[in-house]
Design a protein around this motif. Structure first.
Motif, PDB file in Angstrom:
ATOM      1  N   ASP A   4       0.773  -1.323   0.045  1.00  0.00           N
ATOM      2  CA  ASP A   4      -0.056  -0.064  -0.151  1.00  0.00           C
ATOM      3  C   ASP A   4       0.726   1.238   0.028  1.00  0.00           C
ATOM      4  O   ASP A   4       1.683   1.303   0.661  1.00  0.00           O
ATOM      5  CB  ASP A   4      -0.876   0.153   1.428  1.00  0.00           C
ATOM      6  N   GLU A   5       0.338   2.149  -0.763  1.00  0.00           N
ATOM      7  CA  GLU A   5       1.156   3.484  -0.595  1.00  0.00           C
ATOM      8  C   GLU A   5      -0.191   4.586  -0.462  1.00  0.00           C
ATOM      9  O   GLU A   5      -1.007   4.638  -1.372  1.00  0.00           O
ATOM     10  CB  GLU A   5       1.797   3.953  -2.132  1.00  0.00           C
ATOM     11  N   VAL A   6      -0.205   5.272   0.477  1.00  0.00           N
ATOM     12  CA  VAL A   6      -1.368   5.927   1.213  1.00  0.00           C
ATOM     13  C   VAL A   6      -0.955   7.590   1.061  1.00  0.00           C
ATOM     14  O   VAL A   6       0.076   7.746   1.487  1.00  0.00           O
ATOM     15  CB  VAL A   6      -1.663   5.522   2.625  1.00  0.00           C
ATOM     16  N   SER A   7      -1.909   8.014   0.433  1.00  0.00           N
ATOM     17  CA  SER A   7      -1.555   9.608   0.293  1.00  0.00           C
ATOM     18  C   SER A   7      -2.537  10.432   0.582  1.00  0.00           C
ATOM     19  O   SER A   7      -3.950   9.800   0.605  1.00  0.00           O
ATOM     20  CB  SER A   7      -1.066  10.031  -1.143  1.00  0.00           C
ATOM     21  N   SER A   8      -2.693  11.822   0.851  1.00  0.00           N
ATOM     22  CA  SER A   8      -3.945  12.650   1.130  1.00  0.00           C
ATOM     23  C   SER A   8      -3.773  13.844  -0.214  1.00  0.00           C
ATOM     24  O   SER A   8      -2.612  14.307  -0.263  1.00  0.00           O
ATOM     25  CB  SER A   8      -3.724  13.347   2.251  1.00  0.00           C
ATOM     26  N   GLU A   9      -4.978  13.517  -0.933  1.00  0.00           N
ATOM     27  CA  GLU A   9      -4.930  14.411  -2.123  1.00  0.00           C
ATOM     28  C   GLU A   9      -6.263  15.109  -2.167  1.00  0.00           C
ATOM     29  O   GLU A   9      -7.321  14.854  -1.469  1.00  0.00           O
ATOM     30  CB  GLU A   9      -4.799  13.318  -3.428  1.00  0.00           C
ATOM     31  N   ILE A  10      -6.165  16.170  -3.133  1.00  0.00           N
ATOM     32  CA  ILE A  10      -7.365  17.059  -3.652  1.00  0.00           C
ATOM     33  C   ILE A  10      -8.316  15.775  -4.372  1.00  0.00           C
ATOM     34  O   ILE A  10      -7.848  15.439  -5.248  1.00  0.00           O
ATOM     35  CB  ILE A  10      -7.127  18.132  -4.126  1.00  0.00           C
ATOM     36  N   PRO A  11      -9.432  15.805  -4.169  1.00  0.00           N
ATOM     37  CA  PRO A  11     -10.526  14.916  -4.658  1.00  0.00           C
ATOM     38  C   PRO A  11     -10.844  15.253  -5.983  1.00  0.00           C
ATOM     39  O   PRO A  11     -10.718  16.616  -6.281  1.00  0.00           O
ATOM     40  CB  PRO A  11     -11.697  14.895  -3.727  1.00  0.00           C
ATOM     41  N   THR A  12     -10.949  14.408  -6.890  1.00  0.00           N
ATOM     42  CA  THR A  12     -11.349  14.545  -8.158  1.00  0.00           C
ATOM     43  C   THR A  12     -12.979  15.022  -8.201  1.00  0.00           C
ATOM     44  O   THR A  12     -13.617  14.496  -7.031  1.00  0.00           O
ATOM     45  CB  THR A  12     -11.341  13.635  -9.207  1.00  0.00           C
TER      46      THR A  12
END
Length: 254
Positions: free
Chosen positions: A195-203
């Motif tokens: 797993d690579e987990v990130s926090s991102e701006i949603p589409t």
């Protein structure tokens, strides 16, 4: 010397962030009554309208609820900890997808809604993870996972076509026990995942599918599932509302 830096968010955003953290980390428990507007005004040295804007943000996020004449109360609770490893093994014979059985253990109602199935040109990082040649297609199975009828996770799962063709994975219908069960039956049981987990701006798709409040990021997991011989059998992009969930991993230290 450390450089000077200031938080340029508005006052109500800062207050909402402080209260949100107290709710998600358990300092303000479900059902707890928040201090009155006047108390919060004094605590944060702001006007009443600023306090109301902060509370409205948290109401829109589903963390607070107002009861006329009684006050404002914590509706949500601490973030739900998701343990990915419990969902990886194939379901036992005849049992539903593990998302459903694990939800039942927590006295919740788990469900899935299948959105799309079909061969696609996968995103670059997915193609690389699956070891696909340039222009080679993969099977996409897109669905929303729900808990108690609320959208919880938007999943885009990709599979090598040479594994999927001629199987129920190609059909636009749910698979009893989920794809891990079917892959295991085909001789490709899941053995490990990364797993690579990130926090991102949603589409826009994620905002609509997960019914996200304004300006709320998503927690995005890029997952590669391996079978015997470290063969990648599934690559998924999993999006969850960042303010409601956290990931939990238990790893042995050697």
């Amino acid at each position: 010397m450390a450089r000077s830096f200031a938080d340029k968010r508005s006052a109500h955003q800062k207050i909402a962030a402080t209260l949100r953290r107290k709710i998600t980390r358990g300092d303000l428990a479900p059902g707890a009554k928040l201090p009155s507007t006047s108390v919060l005004m004094e605590e944060y040295s702001v006007a009443g309208t600023t306090v109301q804007k902060a509370l409205l943000m948290l109401k829109d996020e589903g963390l607070l609820v107002g009861h006329p004449g009684k006050g404002v109360f914590v509706k949500g609770g601490t973030q739900h900890a998701v343990s990915p490893a419990v969902y990886m093994p194939p379901a036992a014979g005849g049992e539903p997808y593990r998302w459903i059985t694990e939800a039942a253990k927590r006295s919740q109602r788990g469900a899935t809604k299948l959105l799309d199935v079909g061969p696609v040109s996968p995103p670059h990082e997915v193609a690389v993870a699956l070891g696909l040649e340039e222009g080679e297609l993969a099977l996409l199975r897109k669905q929303i996972l729900l808990l108690d009828d609320e959208p919880t996770e938007l999943t885009n799962s990709f599979y090598p076509l040479d594994l999927a063709e001629g199987t129920a994975m190609m059909d636009r219908r749910k698979i009893r026990g989920g794809t891990p069960t079917l892959l295991a039956e085909l001789g490709y049981p899941p053995r490990a995942f990364v797993d690579e987990v990130s926090s991102e701006i949603p589409t826009e798709e994620e905002v609509v599918a997960l019914e996200l409040p304004k300006d709320m990021p998503v927690m995005l997991t890029f997952r590669i599932v391996y079978s015997d011989g470290d063969r990648p059998i599934e690559v998924s992009l999993l999006a969850k509302a960042a303010h409601k969930y956290r990931m939990r991993y238990r790893l042995a230290v050697t």
